[in-house]
Design an enzyme around this catalytic site. Structure first.
Site, PDB file in Angstrom:
ATOM      1  N   LYS A   9     -41.070  -3.550  32.074  1.00 19.60           N
ATOM      2  CA  LYS A   9     -42.063  -4.038  32.990  1.00 19.60           C
ATOM      3  C   LYS A   9     -43.260  -3.163  33.389  1.00 19.60           C
ATOM      4  O   LYS A   9     -43.266  -1.877  33.046  1.00 19.60           O
ATOM      5  CB  LYS A   9     -41.282  -4.573  34.311  1.00 19.60           C
ATOM      6  N   TYR A  49     -40.646 -17.220  33.492  1.00 16.77           N
ATOM      7  CA  TYR A  49     -40.009 -17.136  34.581  1.00 16.77           C
ATOM      8  C   TYR A  49     -39.904 -18.525  35.289  1.00 16.77           C
ATOM      9  O   TYR A  49     -39.534 -18.496  36.482  1.00 16.77           O
ATOM     10  CB  TYR A  49     -40.308 -16.119  35.731  1.00 16.77           C
ATOM     11  N   PHE A  57     -40.157 -15.748  45.923  1.00 18.02           N
ATOM     12  CA  PHE A  57     -41.010 -14.637  45.408  1.00 18.02           C
ATOM     13  C   PHE A  57     -41.690 -14.902  43.987  1.00 18.02           C
ATOM     14  O   PHE A  57     -42.264 -13.645  43.348  1.00 18.02           O
ATOM     15  CB  PHE A  57     -39.884 -13.463  45.011  1.00 18.02           C
ATOM     16  N   ARG A  85     -27.572  -6.116  29.338  1.00 17.34           N
ATOM     17  CA  ARG A  85     -27.731  -6.682  30.826  1.00 17.34           C
ATOM     18  C   ARG A  85     -26.672  -5.424  31.424  1.00 17.34           C
ATOM     19  O   ARG A  85     -26.886  -4.930  32.567  1.00 17.34           O
ATOM     20  CB  ARG A  85     -26.910  -7.958  31.036  1.00 17.34           C
ATOM     21  N   THR A  91     -29.637  -6.613  39.169  1.00 13.55           N
ATOM     22  CA  THR A  91     -31.174  -7.152  39.479  1.00 13.55           C
ATOM     23  C   THR A  91     -31.636  -6.260  40.409  1.00 13.55           C
ATOM     24  O   THR A  91     -32.686  -5.718  40.335  1.00 13.55           O
ATOM     25  CB  THR A  91     -31.103  -8.429  39.970  1.00 13.55           C
ATOM     26  N   ARG A 102     -31.553   0.477  35.748  1.00 10.27           N
ATOM     27  CA  ARG A 102     -32.249   0.249  37.168  1.00 10.27           C
ATOM     28  C   ARG A 102     -31.406   0.914  38.187  1.00 10.27           C
ATOM     29  O   ARG A 102     -32.067   1.352  39.215  1.00 10.27           O
ATOM     30  CB  ARG A 102     -31.630  -1.090  37.379  1.00 10.27           C
ATOM     31  N   ASN A 112     -38.154  -3.598  39.427  1.00  6.67           N
ATOM     32  CA  ASN A 112     -36.909  -3.078  38.740  1.00  6.67           C
ATOM     33  C   ASN A 112     -37.078  -2.714  37.300  1.00  6.67           C
ATOM     34  O   ASN A 112     -35.946  -2.858  36.599  1.00  6.67           O
ATOM     35  CB  ASN A 112     -35.663  -4.141  39.314  1.00  6.67           C
ATOM     36  N   HIS A 115     -36.697  -5.996  32.091  1.00  5.35           N
ATOM     37  CA  HIS A 115     -36.079  -7.555  31.993  1.00  5.35           C
ATOM     38  C   HIS A 115     -35.111  -7.399  30.781  1.00  5.35           C
ATOM     39  O   HIS A 115     -35.246  -6.928  29.693  1.00  5.35           O
ATOM     40  CB  HIS A 115     -37.292  -8.631  31.552  1.00  5.35           C
ATOM     41  N   GLU A 126     -36.711 -16.695  24.929  1.00  2.77           N
ATOM     42  CA  GLU A 126     -37.844 -15.592  25.404  1.00  2.77           C
ATOM     43  C   GLU A 126     -38.100 -14.816  23.827  1.00  2.77           C
ATOM     44  O   GLU A 126     -39.236 -14.707  23.805  1.00  2.77           O
ATOM     45  CB  GLU A 126     -36.492 -14.581  26.226  1.00  2.77           C
TER      46      GLU A 126
END
Ligand code: DAT
Ligand code: MG
Length: 148
Positions: A9, A49, A57, A85, A91, A102, A112, A115, A126
Site C-alpha cells: 500500500k 474494496y 471507514f 495471509r 488486519t 503487519r 497496515n 493487502h 483482484e
C-alpha cells in the site's frame, strides 16, 4: 498453480518496504509472476474494496489507497492465498504477531502496509482487476524442484 494478489500500500511504498516484503515472499518459496508500480484510480479503489462500501471507514480507505503509488504483485505457489495471509498477519497491526509483515512494520489499522487476497475467489477477482492477462508471466524456476 494457485495465484494470489498482493499489494504494498502507499504507506509501505513510502516507507521503503517493497524490497523487504518481496524478499519475504521470495524466501518463503513463492514465485513472482506479475508486478507493477501504479497509482490506483478512485474507480479501481471503489471496485477493489466494494465489500466495504457500507463501512464507516470506506471513504478514508479509498482516499488512502489512492494517495500515492502502490506496488501490485501476483504470487504463485501451493496454498499461496492462505499462506500469504499468514505472512501478512492480522488486519490490525496492533493484533498482528511479530514475524508477520503487519506485526513487524505497522502500528494502526488505517495504515497496515499491505493487502493480500482473502480467498481463491477474491484472488481471481483482484488479479483480473489489477492485471491484464499478458502481464502475468509463466516461467519455470530450477529451485522449484527443491521446494516441491
Ligand atoms: P484485510 O486487509 O486484512 O483483508 P479487511 O478486508 O477487513 O482487512 O479491510 C480492508 C482494509 O480496510 C484493511 O486492510 C484496512 C481497512 N480497515 C479495516 N478495518 C478498519 C477499521 N476498523 N478502521 C479503519 N480501517 C479499517
Ligand atoms: Mg480484505
Amino acid at each position: 498453480m494457485e495465484k494470489t494478489f498482493v499489494m504494498v500500500k502507499p504507506d509501505g511504498v513510502q516507507r521503503n518496504l517493497i524490497g523487504e516484503i518481496t524478499k519475504r515472499f521470495e524466501r518463503k518459496g513463492f514465485q513472482l509472476v506479475g508486478a507493477k508500480l501504479m497509482v490506483v484510480s478512485n474507480e479501481l479503489a471503489q471496485t477493489h474494496y466494494a465489500e466495504h462500501k457500507e463501512k464507516v471507514f470506506f471513504g478514508d480507505l479509498v482516499e488512502f489507497i489512492t494517495s500515492g503509488p502502490v506496488f501490485a504483485m501476483v504470487w504463485a505457489g501451493e496454498n499461496v492465498v492462505a499462506t500469504s495471509r499468514s505472512l501478512i498477519g492480522k488486519t490490525n497491526p496492533s493484533e498482528a504477531s511479530p514475524g508477520t509483515i503487519r506485526g513487524d512494520f505497522g502500528v494502526i489499522v488505517d495504515k497496515n502496509i499491505i493487502h493480500g487476497s482473502d480467498s481463491l475467489e477474491s484472488a481471481e477477482r483482484e488479479i483480473n482487476l489489477f492485471f491484464k492477462q499478458d502481464e502475468i508471466v509463466s516461467y519455470e524456476k530450477q529451485e522449484s524442484t527443491w521446494i516441491y
